[in-house]
Design an enzyme around this catalytic site. Structure first.
Site, PDB file in Angstrom:
ATOM      1  N   CYS A 119       0.493  -1.417   0.103  1.00  0.00           N
ATOM      2  CA  CYS A 119      -0.160  -0.049   0.023  1.00  0.00           C
ATOM      3  C   CYS A 119       1.268   1.363  -0.044  1.00  0.00           C
ATOM      4  N   CYS A 124      -1.625   2.056  -3.067  1.00  0.00           N
ATOM      5  CA  CYS A 124      -2.185   2.805  -2.232  1.00  0.00           C
ATOM      6  C   CYS A 124      -2.229   4.427  -2.384  1.00  0.00           C
ATOM      7  N   LYS A 127      -0.286   5.473  -5.802  1.00  0.00           N
ATOM      8  CA  LYS A 127      -0.815   5.766  -6.286  1.00  0.00           C
ATOM      9  C   LYS A 127      -2.517   6.428  -6.995  1.00  0.00           C
ATOM     10  N   TYR A 260      -8.952  -3.031 -10.912  1.00  0.00           N
ATOM     11  CA  TYR A 260      -8.932  -2.167 -10.276  1.00  0.00           C
ATOM     12  C   TYR A 260      -6.584  -1.342 -11.129  1.00  0.00           C
ATOM     13  N   GLU A 264      -7.053   1.728 -13.167  1.00  0.00           N
ATOM     14  CA  GLU A 264      -6.409   3.181 -12.659  1.00  0.00           C
ATOM     15  C   GLU A 264      -5.136   3.665 -12.901  1.00  0.00           C
ATOM     16  N   HIS A 532     -25.400  21.090   1.578  1.00  0.00           N
ATOM     17  CA  HIS A 532     -25.559  21.814  -0.019  1.00  0.00           C
ATOM     18  C   HIS A 532     -24.659  22.274  -0.243  1.00  0.00           C
ATOM     19  N   GLU A 537     -24.495  14.884  -1.121  1.00  0.00           N
ATOM     20  CA  GLU A 537     -26.514  15.303  -1.154  1.00  0.00           C
ATOM     21  C   GLU A 537     -27.063  14.375  -2.671  1.00  0.00           C
TER      22      GLU A 537
HETATM   23  P1  FAD Z   1       1.227  -6.452   2.277  1.00  0.00           P
HETATM   24  O1  FAD Z   1       1.009  -4.725   1.938  1.00  0.00           O
HETATM   25  O2  FAD Z   1       1.593  -6.326   0.620  1.00  0.00           O
HETATM   26  O3  FAD Z   1       2.423  -5.983   2.735  1.00  0.00           O
HETATM   27  C1  FAD Z   1       3.474  -8.195   2.796  1.00  0.00           C
HETATM   28  C2  FAD Z   1       4.906  -7.441   3.091  1.00  0.00           C
HETATM   29  O4  FAD Z   1       5.122  -9.139   3.390  1.00  0.00           O
HETATM   30  C3  FAD Z   1       5.080  -6.903   2.049  1.00  0.00           C
HETATM   31  O5  FAD Z   1       6.405  -5.854   2.298  1.00  0.00           O
HETATM   32  C4  FAD Z   1       6.217  -7.861   1.565  1.00  0.00           C
HETATM   33  O6  FAD Z   1       7.919  -7.931   1.201  1.00  0.00           O
HETATM   34  C5  FAD Z   1       6.540  -9.080   2.485  1.00  0.00           C
HETATM   35  N1  FAD Z   1       7.227 -10.335   2.359  1.00  0.00           N
HETATM   36  C6  FAD Z   1       6.427 -11.081   1.868  1.00  0.00           C
HETATM   37  N2  FAD Z   1       6.645 -12.086   2.242  1.00  0.00           N
HETATM   38  C7  FAD Z   1       8.024 -12.146   3.148  1.00  0.00           C
HETATM   39  C8  FAD Z   1       8.749 -13.027   4.095  1.00  0.00           C
HETATM   40  N3  FAD Z   1       8.608 -14.630   3.640  1.00  0.00           N
HETATM   41  N4  FAD Z   1       9.539 -12.471   4.795  1.00  0.00           N
HETATM   42  C9  FAD Z   1       9.716 -11.293   5.097  1.00  0.00           C
HETATM   43  N5  FAD Z   1       8.795 -10.544   3.831  1.00  0.00           N
HETATM   44  C10 FAD Z   1       8.254 -10.839   3.591  1.00  0.00           C
HETATM   45  N6  FAD Z   1      -6.117  -1.077  -1.386  1.00  0.00           N
HETATM   46  C11 FAD Z   1      -6.937  -0.122  -0.761  1.00  0.00           C
HETATM   47  O7  FAD Z   1      -8.009  -0.133   0.472  1.00  0.00           O
HETATM   48  N7  FAD Z   1      -6.927   0.835  -0.946  1.00  0.00           N
HETATM   49  C12 FAD Z   1      -6.175   1.210  -2.395  1.00  0.00           C
HETATM   50  O8  FAD Z   1      -6.469   1.989  -3.328  1.00  0.00           O
HETATM   51  C13 FAD Z   1      -5.385   0.072  -2.912  1.00  0.00           C
HETATM   52  N8  FAD Z   1      -4.659   0.459  -4.258  1.00  0.00           N
HETATM   53  C14 FAD Z   1      -4.148  -0.298  -4.507  1.00  0.00           C
HETATM   54  C15 FAD Z   1      -3.003  -0.123  -6.313  1.00  0.00           C
HETATM   55  C16 FAD Z   1      -2.599  -0.855  -6.337  1.00  0.00           C
HETATM   56  C17 FAD Z   1      -1.288  -0.570  -7.144  1.00  0.00           C
HETATM   57  C18 FAD Z   1      -1.732  -2.139  -5.521  1.00  0.00           C
HETATM   58  C19 FAD Z   1      -0.795  -3.276  -6.196  1.00  0.00           C
HETATM   59  C20 FAD Z   1      -2.854  -2.559  -4.582  1.00  0.00           C
HETATM   60  C21 FAD Z   1      -3.397  -1.581  -4.357  1.00  0.00           C
HETATM   61  N9  FAD Z   1      -4.370  -2.110  -2.889  1.00  0.00           N
HETATM   62  C22 FAD Z   1      -5.872  -0.700  -2.432  1.00  0.00           C
HETATM   63  C23 FAD Z   1      -4.502  -2.906  -1.910  1.00  0.00           C
HETATM   64  C24 FAD Z   1      -3.714  -2.441  -0.760  1.00  0.00           C
HETATM   65  O9  FAD Z   1      -1.612  -2.389  -1.694  1.00  0.00           O
HETATM   66  C25 FAD Z   1      -3.315  -4.200  -0.375  1.00  0.00           C
HETATM   67  O10 FAD Z   1      -4.642  -5.027  -0.185  1.00  0.00           O
HETATM   68  C26 FAD Z   1      -2.119  -4.029   1.152  1.00  0.00           C
HETATM   69  O11 FAD Z   1      -1.069  -3.547   1.407  1.00  0.00           O
HETATM   70  C27 FAD Z   1      -2.164  -5.324   2.187  1.00  0.00           C
HETATM   71  O12 FAD Z   1      -2.024  -5.498   2.915  1.00  0.00           O
HETATM   72  P2  FAD Z   1      -1.230  -6.961   3.370  1.00  0.00           P
HETATM   73  O13 FAD Z   1      -0.265  -6.644   4.471  1.00  0.00           O
HETATM   74  O14 FAD Z   1      -2.075  -7.930   3.305  1.00  0.00           O
HETATM   75  O15 FAD Z   1       0.109  -7.554   2.493  1.00  0.00           O
HETATM   76  P1  NAP Z   2      -6.994  -8.702 -10.551  1.00  0.00           P
HETATM   77  O1  NAP Z   2      -8.415  -7.827  -9.897  1.00  0.00           O
HETATM   78  O2  NAP Z   2      -7.181 -10.218 -10.252  1.00  0.00           O
HETATM   79  O3  NAP Z   2      -7.806  -8.234 -12.035  1.00  0.00           O
HETATM   80  C1  NAP Z   2      -7.317  -8.959 -13.070  1.00  0.00           C
HETATM   81  C2  NAP Z   2      -7.133  -8.288 -14.430  1.00  0.00           C
HETATM   82  O4  NAP Z   2      -5.990  -9.097 -15.294  1.00  0.00           O
HETATM   83  C3  NAP Z   2      -8.243  -8.742 -14.642  1.00  0.00           C
HETATM   84  O5  NAP Z   2      -9.155  -8.119 -15.788  1.00  0.00           O
HETATM   85  C4  NAP Z   2      -8.607 -10.344 -15.703  1.00  0.00           C
HETATM   86  O6  NAP Z   2      -9.140  -9.699 -16.803  1.00  0.00           O
HETATM   87  C5  NAP Z   2      -6.785 -10.259 -16.701  1.00  0.00           C
HETATM   88  N1  NAP Z   2      -5.977 -11.032 -16.453  1.00  0.00           N
HETATM   89  C6  NAP Z   2      -5.507 -11.965 -15.894  1.00  0.00           C
HETATM   90  N2  NAP Z   2      -5.167 -13.190 -16.827  1.00  0.00           N
HETATM   91  C7  NAP Z   2      -4.794 -12.284 -17.667  1.00  0.00           C
HETATM   92  C8  NAP Z   2      -4.480 -13.091 -18.277  1.00  0.00           C
HETATM   93  N3  NAP Z   2      -3.056 -13.963 -19.320  1.00  0.00           N
HETATM   94  N4  NAP Z   2      -4.360 -12.508 -20.004  1.00  0.00           N
HETATM   95  C9  NAP Z   2      -5.140 -11.137 -19.426  1.00  0.00           C
HETATM   96  N5  NAP Z   2      -5.268 -10.518 -18.890  1.00  0.00           N
HETATM   97  C10 NAP Z   2      -5.829 -10.967 -17.919  1.00  0.00           C
HETATM   98  O7  NAP Z   2      -6.205  -7.958 -10.418  1.00  0.00           O
HETATM   99  P2  NAP Z   2      -5.436  -6.340  -9.464  1.00  0.00           P
HETATM  100  O8  NAP Z   2      -6.142  -5.642 -10.535  1.00  0.00           O
HETATM  101  O9  NAP Z   2      -4.372  -6.640 -10.123  1.00  0.00           O
HETATM  102  O10 NAP Z   2      -6.112  -6.121  -8.219  1.00  0.00           O
HETATM  103  C11 NAP Z   2      -5.915  -6.934  -7.230  1.00  0.00           C
HETATM  104  C12 NAP Z   2      -6.629  -6.983  -6.262  1.00  0.00           C
HETATM  105  O11 NAP Z   2      -5.754  -5.541  -5.431  1.00  0.00           O
HETATM  106  C13 NAP Z   2      -7.320  -5.846  -6.269  1.00  0.00           C
HETATM  107  O12 NAP Z   2      -8.535  -6.857  -5.634  1.00  0.00           O
HETATM  108  C14 NAP Z   2      -7.953  -4.992  -5.563  1.00  0.00           C
HETATM  109  O13 NAP Z   2      -8.451  -5.790  -3.956  1.00  0.00           O
HETATM  110  C15 NAP Z   2      -6.545  -4.380  -5.099  1.00  0.00           C
HETATM  111  N6  NAP Z   2      -5.868  -2.656  -5.581  1.00  0.00           N
HETATM  112  C16 NAP Z   2      -7.555  -2.595  -4.203  1.00  0.00           C
HETATM  113  C17 NAP Z   2      -7.087  -1.153  -5.541  1.00  0.00           C
HETATM  114  C18 NAP Z   2      -8.045  -0.152  -4.870  1.00  0.00           C
HETATM  115  O14 NAP Z   2      -8.328  -0.391  -3.606  1.00  0.00           O
HETATM  116  N7  NAP Z   2      -8.368   1.249  -5.244  1.00  0.00           N
HETATM  117  C19 NAP Z   2      -6.193  -0.599  -6.005  1.00  0.00           C
HETATM  118  C20 NAP Z   2      -5.595  -1.201  -7.120  1.00  0.00           C
HETATM  119  C21 NAP Z   2      -5.850  -2.654  -6.202  1.00  0.00           C
HETATM  120  P3  NAP Z   2     -10.986 -11.286 -16.386  1.00  0.00           P
HETATM  121  O15 NAP Z   2     -11.792 -10.642 -15.962  1.00  0.00           O
HETATM  122  O16 NAP Z   2     -10.867 -11.718 -18.021  1.00  0.00           O
HETATM  123  O17 NAP Z   2     -10.210 -13.067 -15.697  1.00  0.00           O
END
Ligand code: FAD
Ligand code: NAP
Length: 552
Positions: A119, A124, A127, A260, A264, A532, A537
């Protein structure tokens, strides 16, 4: 029988007439009302299955022999992201000896980052800041209509934005380290892997191995972007893990995927003025209300983003190295034999994320994972099939992958383990927002799911197009913002789905999320006075047009 270990095992069987009272009491204390209900050394172990499992994995022997005190830590949390940090800080605040390990494996391009997880570093936070950069571009255009005069050509500088965003992230990384130190959580920057049920190996970036033991473990390792497994993907493409610190402006960009991350990132890159194409395999935003997803997509298309629908890439070749270079992408239709080619400066793969559970020794300790996706199934207390190992956040099977969900689950887990609480994480009606150029906020059920569960005839759907006041003077995006409330007629018109497409969707949706958690009905919304002039609203007064699902 265990007297010489100075432990007391209490196995409760009851057949008395007060059985139901005891069951209620047990349920309150432990979350389990069935018997046998096993406690050892005041620690609730569970029922028959969990006791047998604990015997199998060795934790029962540890508990019985009082070896708890011999462990290095009460709790080791693997992963210092949203969930892991929240859980470790809360456990330490409750007086436990806690360690958190966090280690970032570099991307194939060599990108890496600091403490805090996805995140903060590659999710997040960067982004939303880059989305804001794009919104400011739109605001600049609006500004002229509001009378601001500026003659110079408006340009965007990628390097300035990237440096500013990354320096803010650096301050957050530092803040997390300080917070862990202040809360007495021992932070180790090393990769953790289980060796035995209560023992892990930690390997730091110099390859040094250290071993630690703990009474309990929380897995919070998150996910990493999936690659396509086609020629050229790891060599030439980037993922969201690389984008936010990319040392050069990506130029003409192809994003693969339609959820997502892809929408985004594609949205803000286009907002910076770049030529953006999104390759969609099937539909936009699978799992979301499709009416809303298509409206968000139509708005993007109207603002210059190209969609290549029903194609998947089959190879990526380098035409010219550089920063950015030039890449050729070959893709095939999912419906015909058609093959297409295109040239881009950058290709960003956003086709989903894989749970980081395959290299952490879970097989050695018997933690079950879903072999199809690496996700960890847990019970409603985030406990895996191995009783002393818990899991939270993105690696959970069938749960939301969102930061606030990981934080809430981690905090509540620590309170249940060490604070005498029995409050569980509520995964229902979680509000979320997709930060597309026109933001889409939702809470509860998509219309498709509501129909499946309740039937069209039992739903009342209130919907309307909105025109935010701020958009009127610049005269833009008329008939683009939209809101929809899905109400269950069988339950007093309770709101079971909220959907809003428009500016500040996160801010608007959060309040409706609270209302839905409290079980709000349409009548109660009608009785609420709005603020408003706001978009929230406008959503509140959405009684102008109602339809039954399917019938307009
Ligand atoms: P993470 O935050 O991924 O943390 C896991 C940590 O564990 C990482 O630092 C990793 O390197 C470490 N790790 C892994 N394996 C090991 C190991 N064996 N030993 C030590 N460390 C290890 N969510 C929202 O709510 N709002 C958003 O706007 C949003 N935007 C997103 C945009 C993008 C591009 C992406 C990819 C995700 C977004 N998300 C968003 C989702 C959000 O980032 C995740 O849901 C959240 O970070 C999950 O938290 P977590 O603790 O499960 O894992
Ligand atoms: P995702 O929700 O798993 O979506 C994957 C996308 O890739 C789908 O559109 C899927 O299409 C497509 N896809 C999968 N395999 C493919 C292939 N082989 N060739 C072409 N297209 C393929 O993944 P994500 O966007 O990475 O998001 C991951 C999670 O991160 C989300 O579930 C969300 O919770 C979190 N996230 C949250 C935010 C936020 O809160 N604003 C922002 C970013 C991420 P199909 O529909 O055809 O399967």
């Amino acid at each position: 029988m265990f007297g010489h270990y100075n432990v007391f095992v209490f196995i409760l069987f009851f057949f008395s007439e007060n059985g139901t009272d005891y069951q209620e009491m047990l349920l309150e204390m432990t979350g389990q009302k069935t018997v046998p209900n096993v406690f050892i050394n005041k620690t609730h172990l569970g029922g028959c299955d969990r006791t047998l499992q604990a015997h199998k994995d060795g934790s029962l022997q540890h508990l019985l022999s009082g070896e708890n005190e011999a462990y290095d830590y009460d709790l080791i949390v693997i992963g210092g992201g949203s969930g892991g940090l929240a859980c470790s800080k809360e456990a330490a605040a409750l007086g436990k000896k806690v360690m958190v390990l966090d280690y970032v494996v570099p991307t194939p391009k060599g990108t890496t980052w600091g403490l805090g997880g996805t995140c903060v570093n590659v999710g997040c936070i960067p982004k939303k800041l880059m989305h804001q950069t794009a919104l400011l571009g739109t605001a600049l255009q609006d500004a002229r209509k509001f009378g601001w005069e500026f003659d110079e050509t408006v340009k965007h500088n990628w390097d300035t934005m990237k440096t500013a965003v990354n320096s803010y992230i650096g301050s957050l990384n530092w803040g997390y380290r300080v917070a862990l130190r202040d809360k007495n959580v021992n932070y180790v920057n090393a990769y953790a892997e289980f060796l035995e049920p209560h023992k892990i190996k930690a390997v730091n970036k110099r390859g040094k191995e250290t071993f630690y033991t703990a009474d309990k473990f929380v897995l919070a390792t998150g996910e990493r972007p999936r690659y396509l497994g086609i020629p050229g993907d790891k060599e030439y493409c980037i993922t969201s893990d690389d984008l936010f610190s990319l040392p050069y402006c990506p130029g003409k960009t192809l994003l693969i995927g339609a959820s997502y991350v892809s929408l985004e990132c594609g949205g803000f890159l286009a907002g910076l003025g770049l030529d953006v194409t999104i390759m969609v395999r099937s539909i936009l935003l699978r799992g979301f209300d499709q009416d809303m997803a298509n409206r968000a997509g139509a708005h993007m298309e109207e603002h210059g983003i190209k969609f290549l629908r029903k194609y998947v890439p089959i190879k990526v070749e380098e035409l010219e190295a550089g920063t950015p270079g030039r890449l050729k992408v070959t893709a095939k239709s999912t419906e015909t034999d058609e093959i297409i080619e295109g040239e881009y400066n950058t290709v960003l793969i956003a086709v989903g994320r894989d749970a980081c559970t395959d290299k952490i020794g879970l097989d050695k300790v018997g933690v079950k994972v879903n072999p199809k996706n690496g996700k960890v199934p847990v019970n409603d207390e985030e406990q895996t099939n191995v009783p002393h190992i818990f899991a939270i956040g993105d690696i959970l099977e069938g749960k939301w992958e969102l930061t606030p969900v990981a934080i809430q689950a981690g905090k509540l887990l620590a309170r249940r383990l060490y604070g005498g609480s029995n409050v569980k994480c509520d995964y229902i009606n979680v509000p979320t927002t997709v930060f597309t150029p026109l933001e889409y906020g939702s809470c509860g059920l998509p219309e498709e799911k509501a129909i499946e569960l309740y039937g069209t005839e039992n739903l009342e759907i209130f919907h309307s197009l909105l025109w935010p006041l701020e958009f009127t003077v610049p005269s833009r995006d008329n008939n683009q913002c939209y809101a929809k409330l899905i109400c269950n007629k069988l339950d007093n018109d309770r709101v079971i789905g909220f959907h809003y497409l428009g500016p500040n969707a996160g801010e608007v949706t959060q309040g409706f999320g609270v209302a839905m958690k409290c079980g709000v009905t349409k009548e109660q919304l009608d009785g609420t006075i709005g603020i408003h002039p706001t978009c929230a609203e406008l959503v509140l007064y959405i009684c102008w047009s109602s339809r039954r699902s399917g019938l307009d």
